[in-house]
Design an enzyme around this catalytic site. Structure first.
Site, PDB file in Angstrom:
ATOM      1  N   GLY A 279     -31.239  19.398 -29.862  1.00 21.95           N
ATOM      2  CA  GLY A 279     -29.778  19.156 -29.500  1.00 21.95           C
ATOM      3  C   GLY A 279     -28.780  20.333 -30.113  1.00 21.95           C
TER       4      GLY A 279
ATOM      5  N   ASP B 170     -26.620  20.503 -32.234  1.00 24.34           N
ATOM      6  CA  ASP B 170     -26.375  20.791 -33.388  1.00 24.34           C
ATOM      7  C   ASP B 170     -27.730  21.128 -34.247  1.00 24.34           C
ATOM      8  OD1 ASP B 170     -23.857  19.853 -33.139  1.00 24.34           O
ATOM      9  OD2 ASP B 170     -23.982  18.189 -34.663  1.00 24.34           O
TER      10      ASP B 170
ATOM     11  N   GLN C  47     -28.890   8.687 -29.695  1.00 19.32           N
ATOM     12  CA  GLN C  47     -28.280   8.438 -28.383  1.00 19.32           C
ATOM     13  C   GLN C  47     -27.017   8.858 -28.661  1.00 19.32           C
ATOM     14  OE1 GLN C  47     -26.675   8.676 -25.480  1.00 19.32           O
ATOM     15  NE2 GLN C  47     -25.845   6.307 -25.987  1.00 19.32           N
TER      16      GLN C  47
ATOM     17  N   SER D 258     -19.980   9.780 -37.595  1.00 14.54           N
ATOM     18  CA  SER D 258     -19.134  10.378 -36.557  1.00 14.54           C
ATOM     19  C   SER D 258     -17.834   9.869 -36.829  1.00 14.54           C
ATOM     20  CB  SER D 258     -19.596   9.784 -35.227  1.00 14.54           C
ATOM     21  OG  SER D 258     -18.647  10.026 -34.287  1.00 14.54           O
TER      22      SER D 258
ATOM     23  N   GLU E 242     -16.052   8.823 -34.134  1.00 14.72           N
ATOM     24  CA  GLU E 242     -16.162   7.689 -33.340  1.00 14.72           C
ATOM     25  C   GLU E 242     -15.841   6.317 -34.144  1.00 14.72           C
ATOM     26  OE1 GLU E 242     -15.090   8.306 -29.744  1.00 14.72           O
ATOM     27  OE2 GLU E 242     -16.434   6.233 -29.818  1.00 14.72           O
TER      28      GLU E 242
ATOM     29  N   TYR F  79     -21.853   2.757 -29.323  1.00 17.64           N
ATOM     30  CA  TYR F  79     -22.130   4.070 -30.080  1.00 17.64           C
ATOM     31  C   TYR F  79     -21.417   3.934 -31.385  1.00 17.64           C
ATOM     32  CZ  TYR F  79     -22.045   8.949 -31.589  1.00 17.64           C
ATOM     33  OH  TYR F  79     -22.217  10.121 -32.277  1.00 17.64           O
TER      34      TYR F  79
HETATM   35  P1  NAP Z   1     -27.237  16.081 -28.654  1.00 20.67           P
HETATM   36  O1  NAP Z   1     -27.189  17.516 -28.354  1.00 20.67           O
HETATM   37  O2  NAP Z   1     -27.171  14.943 -27.617  1.00 20.67           O
HETATM   38  O3  NAP Z   1     -28.745  15.957 -29.377  1.00 20.67           O
HETATM   39  C1  NAP Z   1     -29.338  14.713 -29.735  1.00 20.67           C
HETATM   40  C2  NAP Z   1     -30.859  14.999 -30.324  1.00 20.67           C
HETATM   41  O4  NAP Z   1     -31.321  13.508 -30.522  1.00 20.67           O
HETATM   42  C3  NAP Z   1     -31.819  15.516 -29.164  1.00 20.67           C
HETATM   43  O5  NAP Z   1     -32.353  16.516 -29.836  1.00 20.67           O
HETATM   44  C4  NAP Z   1     -32.528  14.331 -28.758  1.00 20.67           C
HETATM   45  O6  NAP Z   1     -33.974  14.879 -28.198  1.00 20.67           O
HETATM   46  C5  NAP Z   1     -32.555  13.720 -29.979  1.00 20.67           C
HETATM   47  N1  NAP Z   1     -33.035  12.255 -29.841  1.00 20.67           N
HETATM   48  C6  NAP Z   1     -32.395  11.407 -28.926  1.00 20.67           C
HETATM   49  N2  NAP Z   1     -33.169  10.183 -28.930  1.00 20.67           N
HETATM   50  C7  NAP Z   1     -34.279  10.414 -29.892  1.00 20.67           C
HETATM   51  C8  NAP Z   1     -35.180   9.428 -30.459  1.00 20.67           C
HETATM   52  N3  NAP Z   1     -35.532   8.158 -30.131  1.00 20.67           N
HETATM   53  N4  NAP Z   1     -36.238  10.034 -31.274  1.00 20.67           N
HETATM   54  C9  NAP Z   1     -36.020  11.618 -31.735  1.00 20.67           C
HETATM   55  N5  NAP Z   1     -35.035  12.107 -31.228  1.00 20.67           N
HETATM   56  C10 NAP Z   1     -34.169  11.723 -30.417  1.00 20.67           C
HETATM   57  O7  NAP Z   1     -26.264  15.775 -30.069  1.00 20.67           O
HETATM   58  P2  NAP Z   1     -25.553  16.698 -31.022  1.00 20.67           P
HETATM   59  O8  NAP Z   1     -24.065  16.926 -30.324  1.00 20.67           O
HETATM   60  O9  NAP Z   1     -26.545  17.847 -31.238  1.00 20.67           O
HETATM   61  O10 NAP Z   1     -25.170  15.948 -32.234  1.00 20.67           O
HETATM   62  C11 NAP Z   1     -26.025  15.990 -33.431  1.00 20.67           C
HETATM   63  C12 NAP Z   1     -25.774  14.395 -34.059  1.00 20.67           C
HETATM   64  O11 NAP Z   1     -24.404  14.316 -34.598  1.00 20.67           O
HETATM   65  C13 NAP Z   1     -26.011  13.138 -33.305  1.00 20.67           C
HETATM   66  O12 NAP Z   1     -26.248  12.294 -34.048  1.00 20.67           O
HETATM   67  C14 NAP Z   1     -24.317  12.803 -32.789  1.00 20.67           C
HETATM   68  O13 NAP Z   1     -24.426  11.344 -32.540  1.00 20.67           O
HETATM   69  C15 NAP Z   1     -23.876  13.115 -34.195  1.00 20.67           C
HETATM   70  N6  NAP Z   1     -22.408  13.701 -34.055  1.00 20.67           N
HETATM   71  C16 NAP Z   1     -21.942  14.631 -33.026  1.00 20.67           C
HETATM   72  C17 NAP Z   1     -20.773  15.095 -33.006  1.00 20.67           C
HETATM   73  C18 NAP Z   1     -20.497  16.013 -31.886  1.00 20.67           C
HETATM   74  O14 NAP Z   1     -19.194  16.284 -31.551  1.00 20.67           O
HETATM   75  N7  NAP Z   1     -21.234  17.045 -31.432  1.00 20.67           N
HETATM   76  C19 NAP Z   1     -19.728  14.421 -33.525  1.00 20.67           C
HETATM   77  C20 NAP Z   1     -20.249  13.476 -34.620  1.00 20.67           C
HETATM   78  C21 NAP Z   1     -21.425  13.084 -34.842  1.00 20.67           C
HETATM   79  P3  NAP Z   1     -33.961  15.204 -26.541  1.00 20.67           P
HETATM   80  O15 NAP Z   1     -33.511  16.600 -26.449  1.00 20.67           O
HETATM   81  O16 NAP Z   1     -35.397  14.995 -26.426  1.00 20.67           O
HETATM   82  O17 NAP Z   1     -32.950  14.399 -25.694  1.00 20.67           O
HETATM   83  O1  G4F Z   2     -16.540  14.471 -24.700  1.00 21.76           O
HETATM   84  P1  G4F Z   2     -16.572  13.324 -24.872  1.00 21.76           P
HETATM   85  O2  G4F Z   2     -17.664  12.336 -23.970  1.00 21.76           O
HETATM   86  O3  G4F Z   2     -16.847  13.021 -26.361  1.00 21.76           O
HETATM   87  P2  G4F Z   2     -16.466  11.877 -27.358  1.00 21.76           P
HETATM   88  O4  G4F Z   2     -16.561  10.344 -26.565  1.00 21.76           O
HETATM   89  O5  G4F Z   2     -15.152  12.024 -28.110  1.00 21.76           O
HETATM   90  O6  G4F Z   2     -17.957  11.678 -28.197  1.00 21.76           O
HETATM   91  C1  G4F Z   2     -18.266  12.942 -28.859  1.00 21.76           C
HETATM   92  O7  G4F Z   2     -17.769  13.034 -30.052  1.00 21.76           O
HETATM   93  C2  G4F Z   2     -18.010  12.094 -31.119  1.00 21.76           C
HETATM   94  C3  G4F Z   2     -17.422  12.409 -32.099  1.00 21.76           C
HETATM   95  O8  G4F Z   2     -15.938  11.681 -32.152  1.00 21.76           O
HETATM   96  C4  G4F Z   2     -19.469  12.052 -31.303  1.00 21.76           C
HETATM   97  F1  G4F Z   2     -19.790  11.190 -32.240  1.00 21.76           F
HETATM   98  C5  G4F Z   2     -20.224  11.709 -29.895  1.00 21.76           C
HETATM   99  O9  G4F Z   2     -21.654  11.822 -30.169  1.00 21.76           O
HETATM  100  C6  G4F Z   2     -19.604  12.665 -28.977  1.00 21.76           C
HETATM  101  O10 G4F Z   2     -20.248  14.185 -29.449  1.00 21.76           O
HETATM  102  O11 G4F Z   2     -15.143  12.510 -24.465  1.00 21.76           O
HETATM  103  C7  G4F Z   2     -13.858  13.087 -25.307  1.00 21.76           C
HETATM  104  C8  G4F Z   2     -12.808  12.382 -24.498  1.00 21.76           C
HETATM  105  C9  G4F Z   2     -12.769  10.690 -24.290  1.00 21.76           C
HETATM  106  O12 G4F Z   2     -11.914  10.133 -24.729  1.00 21.76           O
HETATM  107  C10 G4F Z   2     -13.215  10.601 -22.819  1.00 21.76           C
HETATM  108  O13 G4F Z   2     -12.671   9.478 -22.156  1.00 21.76           O
HETATM  109  O14 G4F Z   2     -12.696  12.911 -23.040  1.00 21.76           O
HETATM  110  C11 G4F Z   2     -12.319  11.812 -22.184  1.00 21.76           C
HETATM  111  N1  G4F Z   2     -12.805  12.229 -20.756  1.00 21.76           N
HETATM  112  C12 G4F Z   2     -11.935  12.304 -19.716  1.00 21.76           C
HETATM  113  N2  G4F Z   2     -12.277  12.618 -18.631  1.00 21.76           N
HETATM  114  C13 G4F Z   2     -14.011  12.546 -20.526  1.00 21.76           C
HETATM  115  C14 G4F Z   2     -13.905  12.723 -19.115  1.00 21.76           C
HETATM  116  N3  G4F Z   2     -15.172  12.514 -21.173  1.00 21.76           N
HETATM  117  C15 G4F Z   2     -16.156  12.928 -20.500  1.00 21.76           C
HETATM  118  N4  G4F Z   2     -17.497  12.956 -21.206  1.00 21.76           N
HETATM  119  N5  G4F Z   2     -16.099  13.100 -19.187  1.00 21.76           N
HETATM  120  C16 G4F Z   2     -14.946  13.024 -18.444  1.00 21.76           C
HETATM  121  O15 G4F Z   2     -14.992  13.383 -17.223  1.00 21.76           O
END
Ligand code: NAP
Ligand code: G4F
Length: 323
Positions: A12, A14, A82, A124, A126, A148
């Site tokens: 992923g 991160d 997820q 998160s 969220e 989620y």
């Molecule tokens: P991401 O790009 O969607 O990566 C998710 C990873 O989880 C991928 O490597 C995916 O593998 C793996 N995965 C999903 N289901 C799995 C399973 N059943 N068993 C093993 N691996 C599995 O997410 P990210 O943005 O890097 O975020 C990393 C973590 O931080 C996540 O837990 C996310 O919820 C959390 N988080 C993210 C943010 C953000 O803004 N990015 C903020 C707060 C928290 P595949 O490549 O095979 O799909």
């Molecule tokens: O980019 P988003 O899909 O991110 P969201 O829902 O904030 O979630 C991400 O950040 C979380 C941390 O707070 C993580 F935990 C989570 O795993 C993920 O990385 O949407 C951001 C905002 C939402 O309010 C959404 O309604 O953008 C708004 N938005 C408007 N138009 C859209 C769209 N989001 C998406 N994905 N696609 C659109 O077309």
């Protein structure tokens, strides 16, 4: 002796940045990957020969136990989930199995194999959902607004519970949105910057979005993985908010992104109801004071710089694909 780390979710966004950081810090890095019919190692292709990839799945505790027995890591970073909020309404059970119960499977494997392993949980913002105070801090009550978010609240509290029940060094990073050129195309920042690049290249004319009024606290993923690592270097485990302390609307994101490519967003953006959510998180803004003070963490990249970086990367990507 080099420290050993295991990252779940290494493929992923991160996971790829964290693997780079740990390699730079001299770790032996293992990454758990799940079986799929096609290989999706794009984000780690440049470091694949330096990391040890092991097969496992958060849905399968046996695989977790076997991996820990084989690798004997000092630190486990649980990033797998997820992670797409919108999908969690269509796949609420899978989201719960992976993003909630998956955390218990990893924690219990740690407890079983070696309770001395240090553990990081990717919590998160969220979880704050319908925010109960502004800005959000570690003690702000949770009010998740999606399956989620609910699953992440479970993952957070089971981490706290295992820390208190079994004296594990288990920390939870409550990270606000963080983005990069490696962000998945379904998330709004990357959807916009990639969409801008396709419009600039003449491939598309329009970009369909949902709620432009939602506000997020957006930072750069590479800054945020440093906070994860710092948490596991502390003597005591704890929970930390990691954020920029600034919030911006999706509309501001759109304006800046189109302007970075000399385009007028109002000529290209259309609203499509399919991208509206059954329940929305209207506003997120975090206060990272505790992480700054205790971990010595700071972020280097601000919102305009992040958007500029992502637009430039997507312009270059689309151009190279056209060539
Ligand atoms: P991401 O790009 O969607 O990566 C998710 C990873 O989880 C991928 O490597 C995916 O593998 C793996 N995965 C999903 N289901 C799995 C399973 N059943 N068993 C093993 N691996 C599995 O997410 P990210 O943005 O890097 O975020 C990393 C973590 O931080 C996540 O837990 C996310 O919820 C959390 N988080 C993210 C943010 C953000 O803004 N990015 C903020 C707060 C928290 P595949 O490549 O095979 O799909
Ligand atoms: O980019 P988003 O899909 O991110 P969201 O829902 O904030 O979630 C991400 O950040 C979380 C941390 O707070 C993580 F935990 C989570 O795993 C993920 O990385 O949407 C951001 C905002 C939402 O309010 C959404 O309604 O953008 C708004 N938005 C408007 N138009 C859209 C769209 N989001 C998406 N994905 N696609 C659109 O077309």
């Amino acid at each position: 002796m080099a420290k050993r780390a295991l990252i779940t979710g290494v493929t992923g966004q991160d996971g790829s940045y964290l693997a780079e950081l740990l390699l730079d810090e001299g770790y032996e890095v293992s990454g758990m990957v799940r079986r799929s019919s096609t290989i999706n190692f794009e984000r780690i292709a440049h470091i694949q020969d330096r990391i040890n990839l092991v097969a496992g799945d958060l849905l399968d505790e046996v695989s977790m136990i076997n991996i820990l027995k084989e690798i004997r890591p000092h630190e486990v970073y649980n990033l797998a989930a997820q992670s797409f909020v919108q999908t969690s309404w269509n796949q609420p059970v899978l989201t719960g199995e992976t993003t909630a119960l998956g955390v218990t499977r990893v924690l219990d494997a740690v407890r079983t194999v070696d309770p001395g392993i240090r553990f990081y949980q990717a919590s998160s913002s969220e979880m704050f959902g319908k925010v109960q105070e502004v800005p959000q801090v570690e003690t702000t009550p949770f009010y998740p607004r999606s399956p989620y978010g609910v699953a992440k609240v479970y993952g957070h509290w089971i981490t706290v519970n295992y820390r208190e029940s079994y004296d594990l060094h288990a920390s939870s990073g409550i990270l606000f949105n963080h983005e990069s050129p490696r962000r998945g195309l379904e998330f709004v920042t990357r959807k916009v910057t990639h969409g801008v690049a396709r419009i600039a290249a003449g491939i598309d004319q329009t970009l369909a979005l949902g709620n432009l009024d939602a506000e997020r606290d957006w930072g750069f993923a590479k800054d945020y993985v440093r906070a994860m690592w710092l948490m596991l270097q502390q003597d005591q485990p704890d929970d930390y908010v990691v954020a920029t302390g600034e919030t911006h609307s999706v509309k501001e994101l759109v304006e800046l992104s189109f302007a970075a490519a000399d385009l007028d967003w109002e000529k290209h953006v259309v609203i499509d109801e399919r991208f509206l959510r059954p329940a929305e998180v209207d506003l997120l803004i975090g206060d990272p004071a505790k992480a700054e003070k205790t971990l010595g963490w700071h972020r280097d990249v601000d919102f305009p710089k992040l958007v500029q970086m992502m637009v430039e990367a997507d312009l270059a990507l689309v151009k190279s694909q056209q060539a």
